[in-house]
Design a protein around this motif. Structure first.
Motif, PDB file in Angstrom:
ATOM      1  N   ASP A   1      -2.105  13.624  14.055  1.00 41.44           N
ATOM      2  CA  ASP A   1      -3.050  14.084  15.071  1.00 41.44           C
ATOM      3  C   ASP A   1      -2.778  13.400  16.408  1.00 41.44           C
ATOM      4  N   ILE A   2      -2.623  12.078  16.360  1.00 45.61           N
ATOM      5  CA  ILE A   2      -2.468  11.278  17.585  1.00 45.61           C
ATOM      6  C   ILE A   2      -1.362  10.257  17.377  1.00 45.61           C
ATOM      7  N   ALA A   3      -0.471  10.144  18.345  1.00 46.17           N
ATOM      8  CA  ALA A   3       0.540   9.095  18.349  1.00 46.17           C
ATOM      9  C   ALA A   3       0.285   8.185  19.539  1.00 46.17           C
ATOM     10  N   VAL A   4       0.125   6.897  19.264  1.00 44.47           N
ATOM     11  CA  VAL A   4      -0.058   5.892  20.308  1.00 44.47           C
ATOM     12  C   VAL A   4       1.267   5.175  20.490  1.00 44.47           C
ATOM     13  N   ILE A   5       1.788   5.167  21.717  1.00 43.11           N
ATOM     14  CA  ILE A   5       3.072   4.534  22.006  1.00 43.11           C
ATOM     15  C   ILE A   5       2.805   3.180  22.641  1.00 43.11           C
ATOM     16  N   GLY A   6       3.271   2.103  21.988  1.00 41.36           N
ATOM     17  CA  GLY A   6       3.084   0.763  22.524  1.00 41.36           C
ATOM     18  C   GLY A   6       2.382  -0.142  21.541  1.00 41.36           C
ATOM     19  N   GLY A   7       3.039  -1.257  21.183  1.00 47.98           N
ATOM     20  CA  GLY A   7       2.521  -2.148  20.154  1.00 47.98           C
ATOM     21  C   GLY A   7       1.810  -3.374  20.673  1.00 47.98           C
ATOM     22  N   GLY A   8       1.401  -3.384  21.956  1.00 46.07           N
ATOM     23  CA  GLY A   8       0.640  -4.500  22.495  1.00 46.07           C
ATOM     24  C   GLY A   8      -0.826  -4.410  22.124  1.00 46.07           C
TER      25      GLY A   8
ATOM     26  N   ALA B   1       0.580   3.672  25.894  1.00 42.69           N
ATOM     27  CA  ALA B   1       0.080   2.305  26.042  1.00 42.69           C
ATOM     28  C   ALA B   1       1.257   1.341  26.062  1.00 42.69           C
ATOM     29  N   GLU B   2       2.405   1.838  26.558  1.00 41.04           N
ATOM     30  CA  GLU B   2       3.645   1.075  26.474  1.00 41.04           C
ATOM     31  C   GLU B   2       3.975   0.312  27.754  1.00 41.04           C
ATOM     32  N   GLY B   3       2.981   0.117  28.625  1.00 41.55           N
ATOM     33  CA  GLY B   3       3.206  -0.727  29.794  1.00 41.55           C
ATOM     34  C   GLY B   3       3.623   0.036  31.022  1.00 41.55           C
ATOM     35  N   ARG B   4       4.001  -0.725  32.036  1.00 37.58           N
ATOM     36  CA  ARG B   4       4.210  -0.131  33.368  1.00 37.58           C
ATOM     37  C   ARG B   4       5.408   0.823  33.428  1.00 37.58           C
ATOM     38  N   GLU B   5       6.350   0.722  32.494  1.00 43.81           N
ATOM     39  CA  GLU B   5       7.481   1.659  32.452  1.00 43.81           C
ATOM     40  C   GLU B   5       7.205   2.718  31.387  1.00 43.81           C
ATOM     41  N   SER B   6       6.123   3.427  31.527  1.00 41.64           N
ATOM     42  CA  SER B   6       5.620   4.312  30.485  1.00 41.64           C
ATOM     43  C   SER B   6       6.410   5.618  30.393  1.00 41.64           C
TER      44      SER B   6
ATOM     45  N   VAL C   1      -2.907   8.069  29.421  1.00 37.02           N
ATOM     46  CA  VAL C   1      -2.300   6.752  29.620  1.00 37.02           C
ATOM     47  C   VAL C   1      -3.411   5.714  29.729  1.00 37.02           C
ATOM     48  N   ILE C   2      -3.168   4.548  29.143  1.00 36.17           N
ATOM     49  CA  ILE C   2      -4.155   3.481  29.111  1.00 36.17           C
ATOM     50  C   ILE C   2      -3.457   2.145  29.339  1.00 36.17           C
ATOM     51  N   GLY C   3      -4.250   1.099  29.592  1.00 31.00           N
ATOM     52  CA  GLY C   3      -3.684  -0.227  29.788  1.00 31.00           C
ATOM     53  C   GLY C   3      -2.746  -0.275  30.975  1.00 31.00           C
ATOM     54  N   GLU C   4      -1.673  -1.040  30.858  1.00 31.90           N
ATOM     55  CA  GLU C   4      -0.747  -1.214  31.985  1.00 31.90           C
ATOM     56  C   GLU C   4       0.111   0.008  32.246  1.00 31.90           C
ATOM     57  N   ALA C   5       0.028   1.020  31.429  1.00 32.27           N
ATOM     58  CA  ALA C   5       0.643   2.304  31.778  1.00 32.27           C
ATOM     59  C   ALA C   5      -0.160   2.996  32.866  1.00 32.27           C
TER      60      ALA C   5
ATOM     61  N   ALA D   1     -10.229 -12.071  35.526  1.00 32.84           N
ATOM     62  CA  ALA D   1     -10.070 -11.664  34.115  1.00 32.84           C
ATOM     63  C   ALA D   1     -10.344 -10.182  33.912  1.00 32.84           C
ATOM     64  N   GLN D   2      -9.763  -9.340  34.773  1.00 30.97           N
ATOM     65  CA  GLN D   2     -10.074  -7.920  34.716  1.00 30.97           C
ATOM     66  C   GLN D   2      -9.048  -7.083  33.964  1.00 30.97           C
ATOM     67  N   GLY D   3      -7.777  -7.480  33.944  1.00 28.73           N
ATOM     68  CA  GLY D   3      -6.709  -6.610  33.472  1.00 28.73           C
ATOM     69  C   GLY D   3      -6.870  -6.108  32.047  1.00 28.73           C
ATOM     70  N   LEU D   4      -6.788  -7.000  31.049  1.00 26.46           N
ATOM     71  CA  LEU D   4      -6.860  -6.568  29.654  1.00 26.46           C
ATOM     72  C   LEU D   4      -8.255  -6.064  29.310  1.00 26.46           C
ATOM     73  N   ASN D   5      -9.273  -6.642  29.922  1.00 30.25           N
ATOM     74  CA  ASN D   5     -10.628  -6.141  29.701  1.00 30.25           C
ATOM     75  C   ASN D   5     -10.753  -4.682  30.152  1.00 30.25           C
ATOM     76  N   LEU D   6     -10.089  -4.352  31.245  1.00 25.47           N
ATOM     77  CA  LEU D   6     -10.086  -2.968  31.711  1.00 25.47           C
ATOM     78  C   LEU D   6      -9.363  -2.075  30.713  1.00 25.47           C
ATOM     79  N   GLY D   7      -8.290  -2.579  30.120  1.00 28.48           N
ATOM     80  CA  GLY D   7      -7.560  -1.824  29.111  1.00 28.48           C
ATOM     81  C   GLY D   7      -8.407  -1.529  27.882  1.00 28.48           C
ATOM     82  N   PHE D   8      -9.218  -2.496  27.459  1.00 27.76           N
ATOM     83  CA  PHE D   8     -10.094  -2.250  26.313  1.00 27.76           C
ATOM     84  C   PHE D   8     -11.172  -1.224  26.656  1.00 27.76           C
ATOM     85  N   ARG D   9     -11.613  -1.192  27.907  1.00 28.60           N
ATOM     86  CA  ARG D   9     -12.567  -0.150  28.291  1.00 28.60           C
ATOM     87  C   ARG D   9     -11.886   1.219  28.298  1.00 28.60           C
ATOM     88  N   ASP D  10     -10.592   1.264  28.625  1.00 27.27           N
ATOM     89  CA  ASP D  10      -9.830   2.511  28.465  1.00 27.27           C
ATOM     90  C   ASP D  10      -9.911   2.999  27.016  1.00 27.27           C
ATOM     91  N   VAL D  11      -9.714   2.063  26.091  1.00 27.81           N
ATOM     92  CA  VAL D  11      -9.730   2.401  24.664  1.00 27.81           C
ATOM     93  C   VAL D  11     -11.081   2.986  24.271  1.00 27.81           C
TER      94      VAL D  11
END
Length: 395
Positions: free
Chosen positions: A15-22, A168-173, A290-294, A303-313
């Motif tokens: 159904d869904i494929a998530v790309i990125g293991g961070g 979710a594979e980062g800035r080079e998505s 796209v979510i996180g650093e993508a 302390a906003q970066g990863l917290n923002l990514g979890f709100r994406d989730v």
């Protein structure tokens, strides 16, 4: 994960494929599988320990608790009960120190500080145990999108199709590029130095951020008399500091911290990361999100970066909803895009503006920043509003 991977054949369709293991990719895969979707997580495990920590704010802790992960992390995390900002720019107009106390919001702590590697390991363990979630320990080399779904080509040779692809594979998505989502990039004349330090005096669960003319210098509490450091400096200065041995580096950090925590010594790995930024024109494309650093990158301030990514989730899980229809339907993706635009845009702009104001060195800019801090110090409702916004809670 290796044993599970050895006995789990690569599915042809999910159904869904998530790309990125961070951390963000792992959290997304767990959250979506918990709703009943058949999910594949594509990407090798995250790398080595590098001394980076993350201050997980209250909103992120609630998300991790919902995912069943926080109980494993709580014993090794450190509370942040007080956040203090000190103007150390040396400007003519400097505001007095401003402290934010979690008790003002009825909380024991704003959040918890933990090593990024420990967070990722706990999420990885939870993903391995999650029914309906297949781990694919391989890099994605190509992504294609169409009206019926997306296809991922793996470095190991196989392919995987899904109704929805999540980048979710980062800035080079690869997902972002395949969708034709425009990404604006910029850089800062700064490098972030990271380290873990032990010190003689207790930190009393307080995080202290010195605003210097080269960028923030932040010490975040860890367990016992230890703190993690994030220090933004000019690249040339970063090279000089990185070349120091641990003893000399700790002495420089102690002086920069005005000896508030006493004698220091390096008690973990050190790192250095050039600072840059990234923002996207939209968070979705045909059959993808796209979510996180993508989707967003900015300096580690507040302390906003990863917290923002979890709100994406959390927003993506809400938009896709439980099993029952198409997870990649245009209406669902439009809902996710709307949900993330304002939050990401305002926080990216705020962090960028604050960082550039420190570098500017202009009196009017210093005055505006200082008056803002003084207003937070003097006006309780404004301060509490700012704290709730920083935590990702409803104001």
């Amino acid at each position: 994960m290796a044993d599970k991977q050895a006995h789990t054949p690569l599915p042809e369709q999910v159904d869904i494929a998530v790309i990125g293991g961070g951390a963000v990719g792992l959290a997304a895969a767990i959250a979506l599988s918990r709703q009943g979707w058949d999910v594949a997580l594509v990407g090798p495990p995250a790398g080595r320990r590098d001394g980076r920590t993350v201050a997980l704010m209250e909103g992120s802790l609630r998300i991790l608790d919902d995912l069943g992960v926080w109980s494993a992390l709580a014993p090794i995390a450190s509370p942040l009960a007080t956040l203090t900002i000190i103007d150390d720019t040396g400007g003519l107009f400097r505001a007095p120190p401003v402290s934010f106390h979690a008790g003002e919001l009825g909380l024991d702590a704003f959040g918890q500080n933990i090593e990024v590697a420990s967070l990722t390991e706990a999420l990885s363990d939870a993903a391995d145990r999650r029914p309906g979630l297949t781990r694919v320990d391989a890099l994605a080399t190509r992504v294609s999108l169409g009206a019926d779904g997306g296809e991922v080509t793996l470095a190991t040779g196989g392919t995987l199709r899904a109704s929805l692809l999540v980048g979710a594979e980062g800035r080079e998505s690869l997902v972002r590029d395949a969708a034709g989502i425009d990404a604006r990039r910029w850089s800062y004349p700064q490098t972030a130095l990271t380290a873990i330090l032990a010190h003689d005096r207790p930190h009393h669960d307080a995080s202290t951020e010195f605003h210097t003319r080269q960028g923030p210098f932040t010490l975040v509490p860890m367990q016992e008399n230890r703190s993690s450091l994030v220090w933004l400096v000019e690249p040339a200065r970063a090279e000089q500091l990185a070349a120091l041995d641990d003893e000399d580096f700790a002495a420089v950090v102690e002086r920069q911290a005005q000896s508030m925590l006493g004698r220091m010594r390096v008690d973990g790995p050190r790192g250095a990361v050039p600072m840059s930024g990234l923002s996207v024109s939209r968070f979705t494309g045909e059959r993808c999100a796209v979510i996180g650093e993508a989707a967003h990158v900015f300096p580690p301030i507040g302390a906003q970066g990863l917290n923002l990514g979890f709100r994406d989730v959390a927003a993506l899980a809400k938009a896709t909803g439980p099993v029952g229809s198409d997870p990649g339907a245009a209406a669902r993706l439009a809902s996710f895009d709307r949900a993330r635009r304002l939050d990401v845009a305002t926080r990216t702009a705020a962090v960028d503006a604050l960082n550039r104001s420190l570098l500017a060195g202009f009196l009017p800019v210093d005055m505006a920043r200082g008056l803002g801090l003084m207003a937070l110090l003097a006006i309780g409702p404004l301060r509490r509003f700012a704290m709730r916004q920083g935590l990702g809670l409803n104001a």
